[in-house]
Design a protein around this motif. Structure first.
Motif, PDB file in Angstrom:
ATOM      1  N   GLU A 158      -0.975 -52.341 -28.053  1.00  0.00           N
ATOM      2  CA  GLU A 158      -0.370 -53.306 -27.155  1.00  0.00           C
ATOM      3  C   GLU A 158       1.128 -53.413 -27.380  1.00  0.00           C
ATOM      4  O   GLU A 158       1.641 -53.107 -28.445  1.00  0.00           O
ATOM      5  CB  GLU A 158      -1.011 -54.687 -27.346  1.00  0.00           C
ATOM      6  CG  GLU A 158      -2.442 -54.754 -26.892  1.00  0.00           C
ATOM      7  CD  GLU A 158      -2.960 -56.177 -26.934  1.00  0.00           C
ATOM      8  OE1 GLU A 158      -3.847 -56.492 -26.132  1.00  0.00           O
ATOM      9  OE2 GLU A 158      -2.474 -56.968 -27.754  1.00  0.00           O
ATOM     10  N   SER A 159       1.810 -53.870 -26.366  1.00  0.00           N
ATOM     11  CA  SER A 159       3.236 -54.157 -26.466  1.00  0.00           C
ATOM     12  C   SER A 159       3.430 -55.646 -26.228  1.00  0.00           C
ATOM     13  O   SER A 159       3.368 -56.117 -25.105  1.00  0.00           O
ATOM     14  CB  SER A 159       4.019 -53.345 -25.440  1.00  0.00           C
ATOM     15  OG  SER A 159       5.387 -53.679 -25.493  1.00  0.00           O
ATOM     16  N   ILE A 160       3.605 -56.375 -27.302  1.00  0.00           N
ATOM     17  CA  ILE A 160       3.752 -57.827 -27.227  1.00  0.00           C
ATOM     18  C   ILE A 160       5.199 -58.181 -27.537  1.00  0.00           C
ATOM     19  O   ILE A 160       5.726 -57.812 -28.586  1.00  0.00           O
ATOM     20  CB  ILE A 160       2.811 -58.535 -28.228  1.00  0.00           C
ATOM     21  CG1 ILE A 160       1.360 -58.138 -27.963  1.00  0.00           C
ATOM     22  CG2 ILE A 160       2.986 -60.045 -28.139  1.00  0.00           C
ATOM     23  CD1 ILE A 160       0.390 -58.660 -28.996  1.00  0.00           C
ATOM     24  N   LEU A 161       5.839 -58.861 -26.616  1.00  0.00           N
ATOM     25  CA  LEU A 161       7.221 -59.261 -26.813  1.00  0.00           C
ATOM     26  C   LEU A 161       7.280 -60.717 -27.267  1.00  0.00           C
ATOM     27  O   LEU A 161       6.874 -61.627 -26.543  1.00  0.00           O
ATOM     28  CB  LEU A 161       8.033 -59.096 -25.526  1.00  0.00           C
ATOM     29  CG  LEU A 161       8.185 -57.674 -24.971  1.00  0.00           C
ATOM     30  CD1 LEU A 161       9.114 -57.679 -23.772  1.00  0.00           C
ATOM     31  CD2 LEU A 161       8.696 -56.719 -26.030  1.00  0.00           C
ATOM     32  N   GLU A 162       7.781 -60.923 -28.466  1.00  0.00           N
ATOM     33  CA  GLU A 162       8.073 -62.270 -28.927  1.00  0.00           C
ATOM     34  C   GLU A 162       9.370 -62.722 -28.273  1.00  0.00           C
ATOM     35  O   GLU A 162      10.062 -61.944 -27.614  1.00  0.00           O
ATOM     36  CB  GLU A 162       8.212 -62.295 -30.454  1.00  0.00           C
ATOM     37  CG  GLU A 162       7.009 -61.785 -31.216  1.00  0.00           C
ATOM     38  CD  GLU A 162       5.885 -62.800 -31.283  1.00  0.00           C
ATOM     39  OE1 GLU A 162       6.103 -63.959 -30.851  1.00  0.00           O
ATOM     40  OE2 GLU A 162       4.803 -62.434 -31.774  1.00  0.00           O
ATOM     41  N   LYS A 163       9.713 -63.971 -28.447  1.00  0.00           N
ATOM     42  CA  LYS A 163      10.962 -64.491 -27.884  1.00  0.00           C
ATOM     43  C   LYS A 163      12.140 -63.683 -28.420  1.00  0.00           C
ATOM     44  O   LYS A 163      12.296 -63.492 -29.615  1.00  0.00           O
ATOM     45  CB  LYS A 163      11.129 -65.968 -28.238  1.00  0.00           C
ATOM     46  CG  LYS A 163      12.394 -66.581 -27.646  1.00  0.00           C
ATOM     47  CD  LYS A 163      12.485 -68.060 -27.957  1.00  0.00           C
ATOM     48  CE  LYS A 163      13.747 -68.656 -27.328  1.00  0.00           C
ATOM     49  NZ  LYS A 163      13.842 -70.118 -27.589  1.00  0.00           N
ATOM     50  N   GLY A 164      12.968 -63.180 -27.512  1.00  0.00           N
ATOM     51  CA  GLY A 164      14.147 -62.410 -27.882  1.00  0.00           C
ATOM     52  C   GLY A 164      13.917 -60.917 -27.979  1.00  0.00           C
ATOM     53  O   GLY A 164      14.873 -60.155 -28.076  1.00  0.00           O
ATOM     54  N   ASP A 165      12.646 -60.464 -27.947  1.00  0.00           N
ATOM     55  CA  ASP A 165      12.361 -59.037 -28.041  1.00  0.00           C
ATOM     56  C   ASP A 165      12.653 -58.329 -26.725  1.00  0.00           C
ATOM     57  O   ASP A 165      12.533 -58.905 -25.642  1.00  0.00           O
ATOM     58  CB  ASP A 165      10.891 -58.795 -28.387  1.00  0.00           C
ATOM     59  CG  ASP A 165      10.582 -59.104 -29.833  1.00  0.00           C
ATOM     60  OD1 ASP A 165      11.532 -59.313 -30.603  1.00  0.00           O
ATOM     61  OD2 ASP A 165       9.388 -59.136 -30.191  1.00  0.00           O
ATOM     62  N   THR A 166      13.008 -57.046 -26.851  1.00  0.00           N
ATOM     63  CA  THR A 166      13.273 -56.210 -25.687  1.00  0.00           C
ATOM     64  C   THR A 166      12.442 -54.946 -25.753  1.00  0.00           C
ATOM     65  O   THR A 166      12.311 -54.334 -26.817  1.00  0.00           O
ATOM     66  CB  THR A 166      14.771 -55.829 -25.610  1.00  0.00           C
ATOM     67  OG1 THR A 166      15.543 -57.007 -25.410  1.00  0.00           O
ATOM     68  CG2 THR A 166      15.038 -54.859 -24.462  1.00  0.00           C
ATOM     69  N   LEU A 167      11.870 -54.549 -24.623  1.00  0.00           N
ATOM     70  CA  LEU A 167      11.114 -53.308 -24.506  1.00  0.00           C
ATOM     71  C   LEU A 167      11.869 -52.364 -23.579  1.00  0.00           C
ATOM     72  O   LEU A 167      12.177 -52.704 -22.447  1.00  0.00           O
ATOM     73  CB  LEU A 167       9.721 -53.585 -23.935  1.00  0.00           C
ATOM     74  CG  LEU A 167       8.871 -52.356 -23.587  1.00  0.00           C
ATOM     75  CD1 LEU A 167       8.435 -51.636 -24.853  1.00  0.00           C
ATOM     76  CD2 LEU A 167       7.667 -52.738 -22.749  1.00  0.00           C
ATOM     77  N   ASP A 168      12.201 -51.160 -24.082  1.00  0.00           N
ATOM     78  CA  ASP A 168      12.863 -50.137 -23.279  1.00  0.00           C
ATOM     79  C   ASP A 168      11.865 -49.042 -22.936  1.00  0.00           C
ATOM     80  O   ASP A 168      11.138 -48.577 -23.816  1.00  0.00           O
ATOM     81  CB  ASP A 168      14.030 -49.510 -24.046  1.00  0.00           C
ATOM     82  CG  ASP A 168      15.044 -50.536 -24.502  1.00  0.00           C
ATOM     83  OD1 ASP A 168      15.581 -50.372 -25.610  1.00  0.00           O
ATOM     84  OD2 ASP A 168      15.276 -51.491 -23.746  1.00  0.00           O
TER      85      ASP A 168
END
Length: 354
Positions: A158-168
């Motif tokens: 999975e790709s879970i973004l916490e607050k402030g995370d960025t996915l490229d």
């Protein structure tokens, strides 16, 4: 993966809400700001997989952006287009950066990925399309020939973004015609991102030139409009127009003789044919599912012939020929189990090139 809490580039302009024309995978309540600016022709990335970090590209900033709020994914996701350009091997490459600036976790794999039945790979970008508004075409991601994944970033898990995370991540597409220099990017979680510049070249550090891909999927962009009077609707697909006329306006029940009300509708159609470049006009008659096709098919053909005769009188441009066919209750456009649906299915369609 490296994680930081660097915010994305500041939004430059607030824009109106534009409904996304992709198939939305969940009910989304969106407020958006969309920014667009020209960037240089070159961008680069050393990554063959999505990165979770605080930066997106070596460029000076995104070329276009959109923000979505109040969705199931999170309360504030920023989607930045970091680059869109042509590759040396005849593809278009889109690079996207998604940042979670909200207060809750964002499970981006729900919307930007899809499972492959070969190895359980999660492929990003399959829900993102490019639209060529100049030629009325929608471009879907290229698909690998060896499995069911797109030619795009992928990861296991999975790709879970916490607050402030960025996915490229990146997605490869068929290359648009050379005269196209801007495109619209559609995603399942934002309004359409319009007027994104398409660079003439892109400095690509990816090794997918030799990966075999399936036949590109490029579909005509179709818009459907219904007349305010309720007696017609139209579908514009590529260079073709289809006008659907209600049989309830054109004919009495079980009749093929035109009513007095039909003249107004057919006069409008004739003017469009006169203004078009078409040399052949196709007229197709349809009925609802009431009765059987031993009756419905001849009736639909007779109605198409009546429309043809009237249009031959009304069209003033020379060199136009007409073709007719009756289809009975086949090819319904609505649900025949409802009266409203039956009314939509009782129609005569006039199709011609623009």
């Amino acid at each position: 993966m490296n994680i930081s809490h660097t915010s994305t580039a500041a939004r430059m302009t607030w824009g109106p809400f534009y409904p996304a024309i992709t198939v939305v995978l969940a009910t989304l309540l969106l407020t958006s700001c969309v920014a667009s600016e020209d960037s240089g022709d070159e961008t680069s990335s050393d990554n063959a997989s999505p990165n979770k970090n605080g930066t997106s590209s070596e460029g000076s900033g995104p070329v276009a952006s959109a923000t979505t709020t109040g969705t199931e994914l999170g309360d504030k996701l920023d989607v930045d287009i970091t680059s869109l350009g042509r590759t040396d091997d005849g593809k278009a490459l889109l690079e996207i950066s998604v940042t979670n600036n909200g207060d809750i976790k964002a499970y981006t794999n729900r919307y930007f990925t899809a499972h492959s039945r070969f190895g359980g790979i999660l492929s990003t970008g399959m829900g993102v399309t490019l639209i060529d508004t100049k030629n009325g075409k929608r471009y879907f991601s290229l698909m690998r020939d060896d499995n069911d994944s797109c030619l795009c970033s992928s990861w296991d898990g999975e790709s879970i973004l916490e607050k402030g995370d960025t996915l490229d991540f990146w997605v490869a597409y068929p290359e648009p015609p050379k005269d196209v220099d801007r495109m619209t990017v559609t995603t399942p979680i934002t309004p359409d991102i319009v007027d994104v510049p398409l660079s003439s070249s892109i400095n690509m550090k990816r090794n997918f030139e030799d990966i075999p891909t399936k036949e590109p999927k490029i579909l005509d962009l179709t818009s459907i409009q219904e007349d305010l009077d309720g007696d017609s609707s139209r579908s514009d697909t590529g260079d073709e127009t289809s006008i659907m006329l209600s049989s309830d306006v054109l004919f009495d029940t079980n009749e093929s003789k035109l009513t007095s009300k039909a003249n107004k509708s057919l006069t409008r159609v004739a003017k469009e044919i006169d203004s078009s470049s078409s040399t052949t006009v196709r007229i197709d008659g349809y009925t609802d599912s009431t009765g059987n096709d031993s009756i419905n098919k001849p009736l639909s053909k007779d109605r198409a012939d009546s429309v043809r005769k009237k249009l031959e009188e009304l069209v003033t441009r020379s060199g136009v020929t007409f073709e007719t066919a009756g289809h009975g209750s086949s090819d319904p456009v609505a649900d025949n189990s409802t009266e409203e649906g039956k009314a939509k299915n009782r129609r005569v369609t006039v199709t011609f090139t623009k």
